[in-house]
Design an enzyme around this catalytic site. Structure first.
Site, PDB file in Angstrom:
ATOM      1  N   TYR A 504       0.845  -1.201   0.000  1.00 30.61           N
ATOM      2  CA  TYR A 504       0.000   0.000   0.000  1.00 30.61           C
ATOM      3  C   TYR A 504       0.884   1.255   0.000  1.00 30.61           C
ATOM      4  O   TYR A 504       0.883   2.012  -0.943  1.00 30.61           O
ATOM      5  CB  TYR A 504      -0.942  -0.047   1.200  1.00 30.61           C
ATOM      6  CG  TYR A 504      -1.946   1.085   1.222  1.00 30.61           C
ATOM      7  CD1 TYR A 504      -3.068   1.046   0.419  1.00 30.61           C
ATOM      8  CD2 TYR A 504      -1.742   2.195   2.042  1.00 30.61           C
ATOM      9  CE1 TYR A 504      -3.987   2.095   0.422  1.00 30.61           C
ATOM     10  CE2 TYR A 504      -2.656   3.247   2.051  1.00 30.61           C
ATOM     11  CZ  TYR A 504      -3.772   3.189   1.244  1.00 30.61           C
ATOM     12  OH  TYR A 504      -4.673   4.228   1.258  1.00 30.61           O
ATOM     13  N   SER A 585      -6.668   1.201  -4.224  1.00 33.27           N
ATOM     14  CA  SER A 585      -6.709   2.622  -3.910  1.00 33.27           C
ATOM     15  C   SER A 585      -5.318   3.233  -4.106  1.00 33.27           C
ATOM     16  O   SER A 585      -4.777   3.159  -5.206  1.00 33.27           O
ATOM     17  CB  SER A 585      -7.231   2.770  -2.477  1.00 33.27           C
ATOM     18  OG  SER A 585      -7.716   4.057  -2.273  1.00 33.27           O
ATOM     19  N   ASP A 674     -18.175   3.914  -6.221  1.00 30.66           N
ATOM     20  CA  ASP A 674     -16.944   4.304  -5.533  1.00 30.66           C
ATOM     21  C   ASP A 674     -16.808   5.818  -5.612  1.00 30.66           C
ATOM     22  O   ASP A 674     -16.375   6.363  -6.626  1.00 30.66           O
ATOM     23  CB  ASP A 674     -15.725   3.620  -6.167  1.00 30.66           C
ATOM     24  CG  ASP A 674     -14.457   3.883  -5.366  1.00 30.66           C
ATOM     25  OD1 ASP A 674     -14.507   4.730  -4.440  1.00 30.66           O
ATOM     26  OD2 ASP A 674     -13.432   3.241  -5.630  1.00 30.66           O
ATOM     27  N   HIS A 712     -15.998   1.646  -2.777  1.00 32.83           N
ATOM     28  CA  HIS A 712     -14.542   1.589  -2.646  1.00 32.83           C
ATOM     29  C   HIS A 712     -14.076   0.280  -2.008  1.00 32.83           C
ATOM     30  O   HIS A 712     -12.908  -0.075  -2.092  1.00 32.83           O
ATOM     31  CB  HIS A 712     -14.066   2.787  -1.821  1.00 32.83           C
ATOM     32  CG  HIS A 712     -12.615   3.085  -1.974  1.00 32.83           C
ATOM     33  ND1 HIS A 712     -12.022   3.313  -3.194  1.00 32.83           N
ATOM     34  CD2 HIS A 712     -11.617   3.186  -1.060  1.00 32.83           C
ATOM     35  CE1 HIS A 712     -10.733   3.550  -3.024  1.00 32.83           C
ATOM     36  NE2 HIS A 712     -10.467   3.476  -1.741  1.00 32.83           N
TER      37      HIS A 712
END
Ligand SMILES: *[C@@H]1O[C@H](CO)[C@@H](O)[C@H](O)[C@H]1NC(C)=O
Ligand SMILES: *[C@@H]1O[C@H](CO)[C@@H](O)[C@H](O)[C@H]1NC(C)=O
Ligand SMILES: *[C@@H]1O[C@H](CO)[C@@H](O)[C@H](O)[C@H]1NC(C)=O
Ligand SMILES: *[C@@H]1O[C@H](CO)[C@@H](O)[C@H](O)[C@H]1NC(C)=O
Ligand SMILES: *[C@@H]1O[C@H](CO)[C@@H](O)[C@H](O)[C@H]1NC(C)=O
Ligand SMILES: *[C@@H]1O[C@H](CO)[C@@H](O)[C@H](O)[C@H]1NC(C)=O
Ligand SMILES: *[C@@H]1O[C@H](CO)[C@@H](O)[C@H](O)[C@H]1NC(C)=O
Ligand SMILES: *[C@@H]1O[C@H](CO)[C@@H](O)[C@H](O)[C@H]1NC(C)=O
Ligand SMILES: *[C@@H]1O[C@H](CO)[C@@H](O)[C@H](O)[C@H]1NC(C)=O
Ligand SMILES: *[C@@H]1O[C@H](CO)[C@@H](O)[C@H](O)[C@H]1NC(C)=O
Ligand SMILES: *[C@@H]1O[C@H](CO)[C@@H](O)[C@H](O)[C@H]1NC(C)=O
Ligand SMILES: *[C@@H]1O[C@H](CO)[C@@H](O)[C@H](O)[C@H]1NC(C)=O
Length: 742
Positions: A504, A585, A674, A712
């Site tokens: 991430y 994301s 989203d 999301h």
């Protein structure tokens, strides 16, 4: 579950495979012909940037709807052509079938518990009629599964009044960030009449008199169901008195001259203070407060808040207070966080120079959360090398009483109440340990030993078959980066194992080890390896780790992730052709950016709800809040040049580059609701990827899966998670030609 046209296209797809086979052409797909408009361009600091797919930013136009249908029409048949789908679904459902609980937690005189029996779409909130010692004696309090049979509604927020008699609860629909708030009586489980709307990113914080709560909301717009892309601005702080209409709510604070501010209200435990944390971006907040004159919280209009720190350069979290003395967890002048005491008596006592450390910053370990319990003790949750540890300290002076023995892994939450509560519960998990609840008692012999409270286990999961370890590898600039690795004990390390590397690297988020039923299939049935990298940009080592992977240091995140991949290959876990990278994301940005920078290194890229157009991200919904993470492409030339250098949409390698010998098979996933990272990022990116590389790599899939009725990811119902998981495994297995082992 998917629209009918797919069945029709399935037939088309199969026949096209047959003809291409017949002609001995290796072209897997006829990608949709997506219109390009070369005249559309933006100018940034004198540089003209073409944006041929600008029209895809209009997510409601007929042309975009047609685009979505045409893309799904090649994606779903490819996914459905995987011959192991039934086995994957069956195995994954088995891995999900065990009781998962969050809690117990005490509010007023009642204990509550969130529980999912496994395959239920969402957790149900229960009242424990007989307290925590009788965990089977439950009564449903809020069940969103009943509100929406297809799982579209989920519980987003709960906030109990101080007497424990009322619960303000937020619901979201189809995965959107928008919430409504309703109020339920804990006494008889019935709702008041009013429904509050236009709420996003809000707390609900009750006044001490239990008569109402503060929350923030956005103005009324024409369409706010989560499919819109309009910028969220002009947030305002309101007081809602229960039993009244929302239109009678009292506006207590607004900053019309700073339309991007968002407000998070927190009434102090004693009820005398109203703290408001103002956020302009995703990272820091300013801290203001208001003191009520007496215990009569008469609220008739705007409140005159006083600033404590108004510079938007620090994180503050209210923990508790004793009169004017506020206990605040902060990273101000403390990369690893510290617990401070701030005296709100008068403007002199508030000065930063008067702040006192109750728990000073630790040299190495990050203080992620603190809880006060039994009015006497502080439970401190530290992260040490990406693993949780707990300490009990004294509230009076912060001195250490005991370091607790907990297994190697992660603590996900701690439930507590400062007053009238003498037991804390916390959840523990690791790659090989499904969520396990422990209890610590504060009313007994004071040995504070965590005692197992509840553990439940998927039937088909034998943890003894697997091992996990943590290693550290050197990144490009020599920095040591932590990496967790999990796999079967008896696999052969010959460089041939499919390996999924996840990362991430942003927003101070910590990549903690946790049990994930999705990964069992990889480890068990694909003989695979799961690797989780704690790259820079995350919060694994505090603010300094975050800051060394954001703004003009963002490339460090990418370099760390690339170095993780190289480590796995060099050490014979896998090879490029079998290496899968996955992120969502900001992690979708990560895996796409590194796919463009090192297309030779990866076999398959799974990019979920990715942030991919780094020149236009601030223009949609809450995107502007991420300028603190990425920089401002419009107003800051240095930021623009840096972003233009890695923005996935603008850096897909060109097919005329002869040195380009590989590009990973790529699946993008996004969804129509989203409203965090709007799906147009993925639409524009897949169009450009297919345009650039579709012909160059005719046997590689470059596909997008566009879901309807989800967002999301956070609120996804279990049914949808199952379909998503089956599809992603189908893509991985098909594109890497893997075998499923029974
Ligand atoms: C491109 O966009 C411009 C401006 O919207 C429009 O006038 C023009 O017709 C478009 N051209 C094509 C080929 O779509
Ligand atoms: C999007 O397209 C629809 C239908 O063509 C149109 O009515 C609408 O004005 C467009 N929206 C924007 C923001 O351009
Ligand atoms: C404290 O908790 C007990 C039960 O644990 C309950 O009977 C009592 O009403 C609670 N007191 C307050 C002030 O909430
Ligand atoms: C439920 O209890 C609340 C107080 O907690 C009361 O105001 C409300 O009238 C009750 N509703 C019903 C239907 O009994
Ligand atoms: C709540 O709504 C119901 C049905 O619409 C109505 O009968 C009742 O009077 C309302 N109660 C209050 C307190 O407004
Ligand atoms: C928004 O507008 C609708 C319809 O005009 C109205 O019913 C609702 O009360 C408004 N909401 C707010 C929060 O103003
Ligand atoms: C407010 O109430 C608390 C207890 O409910 C009491 O101890 C305190 O003295 C009150 N303060 C004022 C200013 O009335
Ligand atoms: C503490 O941090 C603030 C904000 O970053 C800074 O302005 C201040 O100079 C720092 N103080 C000390 C003593 O380092
Ligand atoms: C808080 O500040 C006030 C005013 O300066 C002072 O009288 C009081 O002693 C302080 N309280 C503590 C606990 O330091
Ligand atoms: C705190 O624990 C003590 C025993 O250690 C117990 O007597 C007391 O009731 C507890 N207090 C609260 C507020 O839970
Ligand atoms: C990697 O595995 C291959 C095949 O088993 C073996 O020949 C080679 O020596 C291994 N390399 C390392 C560095 O372990
Ligand atoms: C779920 O059901 C609701 C109505 O209850 C509907 O509005 C929504 O579109 C459905 N969602 C999906 C993904 O089918």
């Amino acid at each position: 579950m998917y629209p009918k046209f797919i069945i029709f296209i399935t037939i088309l797809f199969l026949s096209s495979i047959m003809t291409t086979k017949g002609q001995n052409v290796k072209k897997l797909f006829e990608y949709p012909n997506v219109r390009r408009n070369e005249t559309i361009q933006d100018e940034f600091f004198g540089i003209k940037i073409h944006d041929p797919y600008r029209w895809l930013e209009n997510t409601t136009s007929d042309e975009t709807k047609k685009f979505i249908q045409e893309q799904n029409a090649i994606t779903f048949p490819y996914l459905q052509s995987c011959t192991y789908r039934d086995k994957i679904r069956k195995k994954f459902k088995q891995s999900l079938e065990y009781d998962r609980i969050d809690g117990p937690f005490k509010r007023g005189s009642n204990y509550f518990l969130l529980k999912n029996q496994g395959l239920q779409n969402h957790y149900i909130l229960y009242k424990m009629l007989n307290g925590p010692d009788d965990p089977e004696n439950l009564q449903i309090f809020i069940d969103t599964n009943e509100m929406s049979p297809n799982g579209s509604i989920s519980l987003a927020l709960t906030s109990f009044s101080n007497d424990g008699k009322w619960c303000a609860y937020g619901l979201d629909e189809s995965g959107s960030d928008w919430n409504i708030i309703r109020i339920r009586s804990v006494v008889n489980n019935t709702d008041l009449n009013e429904t509050l709307t236009n709420i996003k990113f809000s707390t609900a914080s009750w006044t001490i008199d239990n008569k109402g709560f503060f929350y923030s909301r956005y103005p009324n717009e024409s369409r706010i169901d989560g499919t819109e892309t309009t910028v969220n601005k002009f947030n305002k702080l309101y007081y809602h008195r229960i039993g009244t209409d929302q239109q009678d709510d009292i506006l207590v604070y607004e900053t019309p001259d700073q339309p991007l501010n968002r407000f998070y209200a927190k009434v102090s435990e004693c009820g005398r203070y109203l703290n408001v944390f103002i956020k302009q971006n995703s990272e820091f907040e300013a801290w203001y407060y208001y003191r009520f004159d007496n215990n009569q919280t008469k609220i008739n209009g705007k409140l005159s808040f006083q600033p404590i720190i108004s510079t938007f350069d620090t994180n503050f979290q209210y923990i508790s207070n004793d009169g004017p003395i506020h206990y605040i967890l902060t990273n101000r002048n403390a990369s690893n966080y510290r617990l401070i005491k701030v005296n709100l008596t008068n403007s002199d006592s508030i000065q930063e120079s008067q702040w006192k450390d109750l728990i000073p910053e630790h040299n190495d370990d990050v203080l992620r959360s603190v809880r006060i319990i039994n009015d006497t003790f502080i439970i401190c949750h530290y992260i040490h090398d990406v693993k949780s540890r707990l300490e009990i300290r004294k509230l009076i002076d912060g001195t250490l009483i005991k370091m607790l023995n907990i297994p190697l892994g992660s603590i996900e939450w701690i439930s507590w109440q400062r007053k009238n509560d003498s037991q804390a519960f916390f959840s523990f998990t690791s790659f090989l340990t499904p969520t396990t609840i422990y209890r610590i008692r504060f009313d007994g012999d004071q040995n504070f030993e965590p005692i197992l409270y509840q553990q439940s286990w998927p039937k088909n999961f034998d943890s003894k078959k697997f091992i996990t370890k943590q290693i550290f590898f050197k990144s490009k600039d020599g920095t040591q980066i932590p990496l967790f690795i999990a796999h079967k004990k008896d696999i052969i390390m010959n460089g041939e194992n499919p390996t999924l590397l996840y990362g991430y690297g942003g927003f101070n988020s910590v990549m903690k080890p946790r049990f994930d039923p999705k990964r069992l299939l990889l480890l068990e049935n694909l003989n695979g390896i799961y690797a989780l990298a704690g790259i820079r940009g995350g919060g694994e080592y505090g603010k300094r780790w975050h800051h060394s992977g954001k703004l003009l240091n963002k490339q460090n995140s990418f370099d760390d992730f690339i170095a993780a991949a190289e480590y796995l290959i060099k050490n014979n876990y896998t090879k490029s052709e079998k290496l899968i990278i996955e992120g969502g994301s900001n992690g979708g940005l990560l895996v796409s950016a590194v796919s463009n920078q090192r297309p030779d290194l990866f076999g398959c890229t799974i990019c979920r709800v990715g942030l991919l157009d780094m020149l236009r991200f601030p223009k949609f919904t809450i995107g502007h809040a991420w300028i603190s993470e990425y920089g401002d492409p419009e107003l800051n030339e240095i930021n623009f040049r840096y972003l233009f250098g890695y923005s996935p949409l603008h850096n897909i390698p060109s097919e005329i580059n002869n040195r380009l010998t590989n590009y990973p098979a790529t699946l993008l996933l996004t969804a129509d609701h989203d409203d965090r990272v709007v799906p147009l990022h993925s639409y524009k990116y897949i169009a450009q990827l297919q345009y650039r590389l579709g012909n160059r790599f005719p046997n590689k899939p470059f596909l997008i899966r566009i879901d309807t009725g989800t967002g999301h990811g956070g609120a996804k119902p279990t049914d949808k998670i199952i379909e998503d998981t089956v599809d992603v495994y189908s893509f991985i297995i098909n594109s890497l030609s893997l075998k499923y082992l029974d």
